[in-house]
Design an enzyme around this catalytic site. Sequence first.
Site, PDB file in Angstrom:
ATOM      1  N   ASP A 284      -6.942 -47.809  -5.263  1.00 19.68           N
ATOM      2  CA  ASP A 284      -5.943 -48.800  -4.882  1.00 19.68           C
ATOM      3  C   ASP A 284      -4.651 -48.044  -4.547  1.00 19.68           C
ATOM      4  OD1 ASP A 284      -4.539 -51.084  -4.315  1.00 19.68           O
ATOM      5  OD2 ASP A 284      -5.221 -52.197  -6.070  1.00 19.68           O
TER       6      ASP A 284
HETATM    7  C1  BGC Z   1      -3.436 -54.216  -3.992  1.00 15.65           C
HETATM    8  C2  BGC Z   1      -4.734 -54.170  -3.228  1.00 15.65           C
HETATM    9  C3  BGC Z   1      -4.476 -54.003  -1.753  1.00 15.65           C
HETATM   10  C4  BGC Z   1      -3.635 -52.760  -1.541  1.00 15.65           C
HETATM   11  C5  BGC Z   1      -3.342 -52.475  -0.080  1.00 15.65           C
HETATM   12  C6  BGC Z   1      -2.512 -53.078  -3.623  1.00 15.65           C
HETATM   13  O1  BGC Z   1      -1.250 -53.266  -4.159  1.00 15.65           O
HETATM   14  O2  BGC Z   1      -3.715 -54.178  -5.376  1.00 15.65           O
HETATM   15  O3  BGC Z   1      -5.455 -55.354  -3.450  1.00 15.65           O
HETATM   16  O4  BGC Z   1      -5.679 -53.912  -1.061  1.00 15.65           O
HETATM   17  O5  BGC Z   1      -2.403 -52.934  -2.220  1.00 15.65           O
HETATM   18  O6  BGC Z   1      -2.516 -53.389   0.478  1.00 15.65           O
END
Ligand code: BGC
Length: 764
Positions: A284
């Site tokens: 993530d």
């Molecule tokens: C979130 C993810 C997301 C990623 C990219 C993160 O803060 O937890 O779900 O895919 O950002 O935007």
Amino acid sequence: MRKAWQVWTVVGCLALTSTQLQVSAGESPREARFLDDLLARMTLEEKIGQLVLVSIGPSHPRDQVNSSIAAGRAGMVLNTVVREDIRELQRQAVEHSRLGIPLAFAFDVVHGQRTLFPIGLGLASTWDLPAIALSGRVAAREAAADGLDITFAPMVDIGRDPRWGRMSEGFGEDTWLITRISETLVDAFQGDDLSSPDSMMAVVKHFALYGAGEGGRDYAPAEMGRRQMREVHLPPYRAAIDAGAGGVMVALNSIDGVPATANRWLLDDLLRGEWGFGGLVISDHGAIGELISHGVAADAEQAARLAIQAGVDVDMNSDVYGLHLAGLAERGELDPALIDRAARRVLAAKYALGLFDDPYRRSGPSTEDALAFDDPSRLHRLEAREVARRSLVLLKNQRETLPLDRKARIAVVGPLAKSQADILGSWSGAASPSQAVSLWQGLVDARGGEEGLSYALGANFSDDPLVVDYLTTYTPEVKIDPRPAQVLRDEAVAAAGDADVVVAVVGESRGMSDESSSRSELDLPAAQAALVDALESTGKPLVLILMNGRPLTLERQAGQADALLETWFAGTEGGHAIADVLFGDFEPVGRLPVSFPRRVGQLPLYYALVPTGRPVDPLHPGKFTSRYFDVAGGPLFPFGFGLGYTDFSLSNPRLSSRVLSRDGQLEASVEVINQGKRRGSTVIQLYLHDPVASVTRPVRELKGFKRVTLDPGERARVDFSIDPTMLAFYSGEGPLETIEPGEFEVFIGQHAEDGEPLSFTLRP
Ligand code: BGC
């Protein structure tokens, strides 16, 4: 004591482990030759470059990204959704980097792209897999036409604690329902052929247990036994993988003390080994660097080593792989084969996406660009309206307040009535709020003008300085009316006085149900609750339209309202869809995918509870039973609940046999009658219960549902097949499911508290 008679391994490829570095059982000989040849020509730095996913933004400005791409130091890009832009970035990679390896472009296409469908909870409320599939297919088509290759979806974290703001993105509390939605959406995003220009690779997230954070706090640790993980939380991720999802995104939280990003058991033993997953594992955002804050890495080098050793292929935006993997490998502190393995997986993903055949496969030639990226012709309004109206859940409708008379004088009030941004929900970065239909606009369109409609704001979202500060800082679209709360309320009461009926649109701004927006209470914010009190005191029929991204505690308002319609955040066509239901052009057909608590202190609250040694009898709760003595037991609205504009009664439940043999099947059925005056539909739900087993089993578990549509007075028998595989469960911590013979109970009803049990015996 009963004895397990059938035990089988639920996983395929137990042989693949971390020590075995060859990849992708699915590679064709042609692909394998292509990847072998390419990898043989790549330097260590170029391989590491493929593992870097850059998120364009303040920490990675455009110029810096361009030069990283040209130098082969980036393999994927996040956060651009415009074809021209994507084409230009791709040109940097293809024409300027040494080997011309194409980039893959990712985005969070969660519930739509240019056209927004309802948020996850809304999609789940449809209990309609074809409608959910339609939302995913349209989203993929629009996003691929923007030049995107990969979506960070579906998000299948089970949510049983609505204090967690990201519950809005998920599909509720139930393992079985979310598992079905998970496989449906993977199919919808990826289509029949991942290399097709309108297919996107699905990256299921957040692996694993991100929804089980302590106390509903975002990013908080998840602590639970492996048996419960396997039983409750892991099946939706597994289903996505079995449906062919190309990628998995790792959760931000720790699990049993080990952050998911560094968790070898989770990523290597379970995902790669037991489940045989050969696709891409992506961290993530920033998560590898965060291993330092988690307290398992002393510095970025150690974080990089822990993550790649655990099996994280791609570093999303923490710069840790790019800066440290090469040094670690050169000093002999990291096996370079781990870097080869991860790079091969990235290249294999690009191969599957067809990017080596044509890097501009999705971004296309400029001659095919729409006039503007948000050109109205690109929207799928019909599809969005169709799905949105199926997502609305009618929770109360006394004295047939709904449907409304189309000619009634309506006072429309509340902070969400005219909002175009909120109705889109979170994760809607590529959509234009100006193209969204607010409820106000929906009502105006349905009546052909504003005549007979009046509007008052009535209240700000909240008057609590803490909340106002949070909202105005992080969701700039939230505007606070500076007039005193009493003045706002008086205006709404005056509007109500001149109307036949009041439609109050209350709940949360979308920023209240988003990432890092956990709440410690779930009441309607006090300012809005005071507005509802004031409206009730007018004595006018009161229709409450709820917009919110989680179950709220609404005991007071549920008593005050004549009609209560849960609309979640219904997307681009939300206003039209809600108006369709309010005026009776479309029957409300949604059902709750999550229980609504009465009070926040009941959390976590879900229907599939396991029994205690001291169960509570709702009619005689007594002492020394497992309950809160200061609140009526159970939810305010149960899982599976929802009303329509007609009434159904269920009678004469039957089982085709009282015994089920090991390879047999039996039918459970019930007679359904439409007792109302309108044609309508209901969702008949099948729940099973194993009353005596080697481990405690939930009091009920959803195992099937069917929608039935009947004319007034019409009756039909609805039946479900039950076979022994539906009775399987995890009796230990390992990967084996068991089925234990004995008595089982079947409930057929219209929600999780409905129906009387029938029983059958499973033969040894
Ligand atoms: C979130 C993810 C997301 C990623 C990219 C993160 O803060 O937890 O779900 O895919 O950002 O935007």
